[in-house]
Scaffold this active site. Structure first.
Site, PDB file in Angstrom:
ATOM      1  N   ASP A 155       0.858  -1.185   0.000  1.00 38.24           N
ATOM      2  CA  ASP A 155       0.000   0.000   0.000  1.00 38.24           C
ATOM      3  C   ASP A 155       0.897   1.238   0.000  1.00 38.24           C
ATOM      4  O   ASP A 155       1.431   1.632   1.041  1.00 38.24           O
ATOM      5  CB  ASP A 155      -0.894   0.009   1.239  1.00 38.24           C
ATOM      6  CG  ASP A 155      -2.002  -1.043   1.188  1.00 38.24           C
ATOM      7  OD1 ASP A 155      -1.757  -2.130   0.622  1.00 38.24           O
ATOM      8  OD2 ASP A 155      -3.094  -0.790   1.732  1.00 38.24           O
ATOM      9  N   LYS A 218      -6.892   3.457  -3.314  1.00 40.47           N
ATOM     10  CA  LYS A 218      -7.307   3.505  -1.909  1.00 40.47           C
ATOM     11  C   LYS A 218      -7.515   4.953  -1.504  1.00 40.47           C
ATOM     12  O   LYS A 218      -6.746   5.828  -1.884  1.00 40.47           O
ATOM     13  CB  LYS A 218      -6.218   2.833  -1.064  1.00 40.47           C
ATOM     14  CG  LYS A 218      -6.425   2.836   0.433  1.00 40.47           C
ATOM     15  CD  LYS A 218      -5.278   2.078   1.100  1.00 40.47           C
ATOM     16  CE  LYS A 218      -5.271   2.218   2.605  1.00 40.47           C
ATOM     17  NZ  LYS A 218      -4.135   1.500   3.229  1.00 40.47           N
ATOM     18  N   LYS A 254     -10.362   0.440  -2.323  1.00 44.38           N
ATOM     19  CA  LYS A 254     -10.196   0.258  -0.878  1.00 44.38           C
ATOM     20  C   LYS A 254     -10.444   1.562  -0.136  1.00 44.38           C
ATOM     21  O   LYS A 254      -9.606   2.451  -0.159  1.00 44.38           O
ATOM     22  CB  LYS A 254      -8.789  -0.264  -0.561  1.00 44.38           C
ATOM     23  CG  LYS A 254      -8.531  -0.465   0.950  1.00 44.38           C
ATOM     24  CD  LYS A 254      -7.146  -1.021   1.203  1.00 44.38           C
ATOM     25  CE  LYS A 254      -6.821  -1.079   2.695  1.00 44.38           C
ATOM     26  NZ  LYS A 254      -5.477  -1.640   2.975  1.00 44.38           N
TER      27      LYS A 254
END
Length: 318
Positions: A155, A218, A254
């Protein structure tokens, strides 16, 4: 997780035409929040679906090997066995989608999951999380080290300055380098939407991240003042849909930061279903970044099974 999303060539002509209709987005967000997302009889099934999409996360300065071990145990056994048996779901192998930790804790997570005999993916934040304000060479090395230690999902955080100053090619080039540094690991790109200035910037950053090869986009690090919100999500989901229509490439989504209640998780699942369809309602294409959400989901499942709300001692901490 599915095969890598390879991205496309940078198309600045597409980026230059983008303009988000903010009033329309806000109206849509109000509609989402105003209605009940799931009928009562289906809530337990949807809550279990939400569990399988959680990236169970700890990103604290005081993380230690022991609390990483507890996190991994909870990831493997997210809902009490007796509750799953009552729902006839005890043999379905329900786990969270992944655990998410700092790079220095990846080895601890890999070791704990191996000892538990499960293959839940380990995700690591990287690239100077949460601010992304370290040298590019350092950020790339952080990715490589996390992958070497066993992380299969990374991430990354983007350099928000590149968005705020409209340096779209530079942003594309950086994320391409992140993609390369990940090797076989999947790339989830954190936009830190609360710091991007406008919904139009969020759409453009989403598109650049997908063009550059992100497997997921995300919303947030969870450390910004404003994290996952429905207006932001709508913009990002429409970008994912537009990118899929144009390229045929599926990119995951996300939301992260501030998602704490079971009700929240139902609303997020409903939003995914409405905007992208059933195909996105699986951990390969939808994740929820959360640290405390799971506890409330378990409380709601307990209530569904027993008709009572759990007292503190009914749901022991794990």
């Amino acid at each position: 997780m599915s095969a890598h999303q390879q991205g496309t060539e940078l198309d600045l002509s597409w980026i230059s035409k983008i303009q988000v209709n903010k009033p329309a987005v806000l109206r849509r967000a109000e509609q989402i929040q105003a209605r009940r997302p799931v009928k009562k009889e289906w809530q337990a099934a949807w809550l279990l679906k939400a569990v399988t999409c959680i990236d169970l996360t700890t990103l604290s300065g005081d993380d230690t090997a022991s609390n990483i071990q507890r996190l991994c145990y909870k990831a493997k056994y997210p809902i009490r066995e007796d509750l799953l048996k009552a729902l006839n779901m005890h043999d379905k192998g329900i786990t969270t989608a992944a655990v998410c930790v700092y790079p220095a804790r990846v080895c601890d997570a890999v070791k704990a999951l191996k000892a538990a005999g499960c293959d839940i993916p380990v995700a690591s934040v990287a690239t100077g999380f949460p601010a992304g304000q370290t040298h590019l060479k350092t950020r790339l090395e952080e990715i490589r080290l996390a992958v070497e230690d066993g992380a299969t999902e990374i991430d990354v955080v983007i350099n928000r300055t590149l968005v705020l100053t409209g340096q779209w090619k530079a942003l594309y080039d950086e994320i391409r380098q992140f993609r390369k540094a990940c090797g076989e690991a999947h790339l989830k790109t954190i936009l830190a939407t609360g710091e991007l200035g406008s919904l139009t910037n969020i759409y453009k950053a989403s598109m650049i991240a997908m063009m550059a090869g992100s497997d997921f986009i995300k919303t947030s690090t969870g450390k910004e003042t404003v994290n996952a919100t429905f207006p932001v999500a709508i913009v990002m989901l429409r970008a994912i849909r537009d990118f899929f229509w144009k390229t045929g490439n599926k990119v995951g989504f996300k939301p992260a930061g501030g998602i704490r209640s079971a009700k929240d998780s139902l609303v997020w699942l409903s939003l995914i279903k409405e905007e992208l369809g059933d195909e996105w309602m699986k951990p390969e294409l939808f994740r929820i970044g959360a640290s405390t959400l799971l506890a409330d989901i378990e409380r709601q499942i307990y209530h569904h099974v027993t008709g009572r709300y759990a007292a503190y001692h009914d749901l022991p901490m794990s």
